[in-house]
Design an enzyme around this catalytic site. Structure first.
Site, PDB file in Angstrom:
ATOM      1  N   ARG A  91       0.799  -1.177  -0.120  1.00  0.00           N
ATOM      2  CA  ARG A  91      -0.057  -0.021   0.169  1.00  0.00           C
ATOM      3  C   ARG A  91       0.840   1.080  -0.053  1.00  0.00           C
ATOM      4  O   ARG A  91       2.090   1.033   0.122  1.00  0.00           O
ATOM      5  CB  ARG A  91      -1.039   0.037   1.306  1.00  0.00           C
ATOM      6  CG  ARG A  91      -0.594  -0.629   2.374  1.00  0.00           C
ATOM      7  CD  ARG A  91       0.316  -0.143   3.226  1.00  0.00           C
ATOM      8  NE  ARG A  91       0.243   1.178   3.233  1.00  0.00           N
ATOM      9  CZ  ARG A  91       1.250   2.200   3.520  1.00  0.00           C
ATOM     10  NH1 ARG A  91       2.466   1.680   3.751  1.00  0.00           N
ATOM     11  NH2 ARG A  91       1.154   3.342   3.776  1.00  0.00           N
ATOM     12  N   ASP A 106      -1.904  10.802  -2.194  1.00  0.00           N
ATOM     13  CA  ASP A 106      -2.321   9.972  -2.893  1.00  0.00           C
ATOM     14  C   ASP A 106      -2.485  10.321  -4.742  1.00  0.00           C
ATOM     15  O   ASP A 106      -2.558   9.794  -5.630  1.00  0.00           O
ATOM     16  CB  ASP A 106      -3.470   9.038  -2.677  1.00  0.00           C
ATOM     17  CG  ASP A 106      -3.034   8.293  -1.502  1.00  0.00           C
ATOM     18  OD1 ASP A 106      -3.131   8.669  -0.377  1.00  0.00           O
ATOM     19  OD2 ASP A 106      -2.823   7.073  -1.909  1.00  0.00           O
ATOM     20  N   ASN A 112      -5.292  12.279   0.454  1.00  0.00           N
ATOM     21  CA  ASN A 112      -4.215  11.408   1.098  1.00  0.00           C
ATOM     22  C   ASN A 112      -5.183  10.728   2.313  1.00  0.00           C
ATOM     23  O   ASN A 112      -6.387  10.983   2.507  1.00  0.00           O
ATOM     24  CB  ASN A 112      -3.453  12.496   2.068  1.00  0.00           C
ATOM     25  CG  ASN A 112      -2.160  11.698   2.664  1.00  0.00           C
ATOM     26  OD1 ASN A 112      -1.577  10.580   1.884  1.00  0.00           O
ATOM     27  ND2 ASN A 112      -1.646  11.785   3.949  1.00  0.00           N
TER      28      ASN A 112
HETATM   29  O1  MRU Z   1      -4.336   3.069   2.365  1.00  0.00           O
HETATM   30  P1  MRU Z   1      -3.009   3.489   2.115  1.00  0.00           P
HETATM   31  O2  MRU Z   1      -2.194   2.832   3.015  1.00  0.00           O
HETATM   32  O3  MRU Z   1      -2.413   2.951   0.801  1.00  0.00           O
HETATM   33  O4  MRU Z   1      -2.766   5.025   1.960  1.00  0.00           O
HETATM   34  C1  MRU Z   1      -1.629   5.312   2.070  1.00  0.00           C
HETATM   35  C2  MRU Z   1      -1.401   6.808   2.082  1.00  0.00           C
HETATM   36  O5  MRU Z   1      -2.682   7.682   2.369  1.00  0.00           O
HETATM   37  C3  MRU Z   1      -0.058   7.657   1.978  1.00  0.00           C
HETATM   38  O6  MRU Z   1       0.020   8.946   2.799  1.00  0.00           O
HETATM   39  C4  MRU Z   1       0.107   8.171   0.435  1.00  0.00           C
HETATM   40  O7  MRU Z   1      -0.289   6.934  -0.254  1.00  0.00           O
HETATM   41  C5  MRU Z   1       1.355   8.426   0.336  1.00  0.00           C
HETATM   42  S1  MRU Z   1       2.651   7.354   0.510  1.00  0.00           S
HETATM   43  C6  MRU Z   1       4.076   7.837   0.112  1.00  0.00           C
END
Ligand code: MRU
Length: 353
Positions: free
Chosen positions: A51, A242, A252
């Site tokens: 993730r 994101d 995010n």
């Molecule tokens: O649901 P996730 O764990 O994939 O969410 C991750 C995030 O929101 C991070 O802050 C984002 O992807 C940036 S990672 C460098």
């Protein structure tokens, strides 16, 4: 200057297959899982084995490379059909992080640019592209780290949300990359890690990364952030992203918006660290960014332990959108974008910082 930190290998290509750390069971267990096809990688992304926006993009690129490898030797039509299915399956794995679609587009563009029909050669060239995306991601994160480290002062106490570290990228991290680079430059930074309900990326992953490297870290639950800021215990907030819309709005992890509002209230700088591959100019504002809604079971409990009243109605949006006006700066590999807005974003993307 201290020695470089971080030895976590979130993903690695092993001769003929992909291996990824199973992030669902960290930190209790450290296990690498083997992946041999695009469908397996898509399931790994959907189920959160891997993730974090950049890591999802790199995994998807390897997913295409794996599928091309699996299909090599079949006739051209079967190869094309199989690879098209792989692109579709991977694109459907998670909706919010644009890096997934960015990496798939890059793989598709390369595939379509190839004149050759030899499937072995195509498979080789797609693997080389996936490996290039992997290597570039580490370099980009190092560049983000160098840009962002200059913004942190000796002794700063930095609050971060979710995990935007090595585990969320091919290595080094974005938000945690800035912290790592500042520490490598000899600044004594201490980290405040938000637990990050409901999936606990802060408590499980960020805290684990920091503890491994002996970067001082204090874990708090998400609802303690306001108290900490009001008490004068936070000097800066740094998060990842994101997807960044054309006007500078940032999607995010859920809870980021709440932190940005609090930071504004307490006059604390709020930084977003992300690569340019996270910018999506096809989205005019953050309002149109697709927000993933995840399983109710993540909110009613954690893993097998379910504590909420049975039958209760639940919402579980996995991301939120922080309006650009709450963001002090976006830190990219090309430079730091102060007070982001549409005009400034255009400049950075065209290399005119
Ligand atoms: O649901 P996730 O764990 O994939 O969410 C991750 C995030 O929101 C991070 O802050 C984002 O992807 C940036 S990672 C460098």
């Amino acid at each position: 200057m201290n020695t470089p930190l971080q030895k976590v290998e979130t993903l690695r290509w092993e001769h003929d297959h992909l291996e990824m750390i199973d992030q669902r069971i960290l930190p209790a267990e450290f296990k690498m899982i083997r992946f041999d096809s695009a469908a397996e990688v898509a399931a790994g992304i959907r189920d959160m084995v891997v993730r974090g926006a950049p890591a999802i993009g790199v995994a998807a690129a390897y997913g295409i490379a794996l599928e091309a490898r699996r299909l090599q030797g079949v006739n051209e039509q079967t190869f094309t059909c199989g690879l098209e299915t792989a692109f579709k399956t991977l694109a459907e794995s998670r909706p919010t992080a644009v890096n997934l679609f960015w990496a798939l587009d890059r793989m598709k563009t390369l595939w379509q640019s190839q004149q050759q029909v030899d499937t072995h050669a195509l498979a080789q060239c797609l693997l080389a592209e996936a490996q290039a995306i992997f290597n570039e991601d580490i370099q980009i994160n190092r560049a983000i780290g160098a840009q962002g480290a200059a913004l942190l002062k000796q002794g700063d106490r930095v609050l971060t949300h979710c995990n935007a570290g090595a585990l969320a990228t091919a290595g080094h991290g974005t938000a945690l990359g800035v912290i790592r680079s500042a520490c490598e430059a000899g600044k004594n930074i201490t980290v405040i890690a938000d637990e990050t309900r409901p999936f606990l990326q802060g408590a499980r992953l960020t805290a684990w990364e920091m503890v491994q490297e002996k970067i001082p870290v204090t874990l708090i639950t998400d609802n303690m952030a306001g108290f900490m800021m009001k008490s004068g215990e936070v000097d800066a907030v740094i998060v990842g992203a994101d997807r960044v819309a054309a006007n500078g709005d940032v999607a995010n992890k859920i809870g980021t918006y709440m932190l940005a509002v609090l930071a504004k209230q307490h006059d604390i700088p709020f930084y977003v660290a992300c690569p340019l591959s996270t910018f999506d100019f096809s989205m005019a504002t953050g309002d149109v960014i697709p927000i993933e809604e995840r399983s109710r079971h993540e909110v009613t409990g954690f893993r097998d332990c379910q504590w909420a009243a049975a039958g209760v109605k639940v919402r579980n949006p996995a991301f939120d959108v922080t309006p650009a006006e709450l963001i002090t700066a976006i830190i990219t590999e090309q430079g730091v974008l102060d007070s982001p807005d549409m005009e400034r974003l255009q400049h950075i993307l065209t290399g005119k910082t």
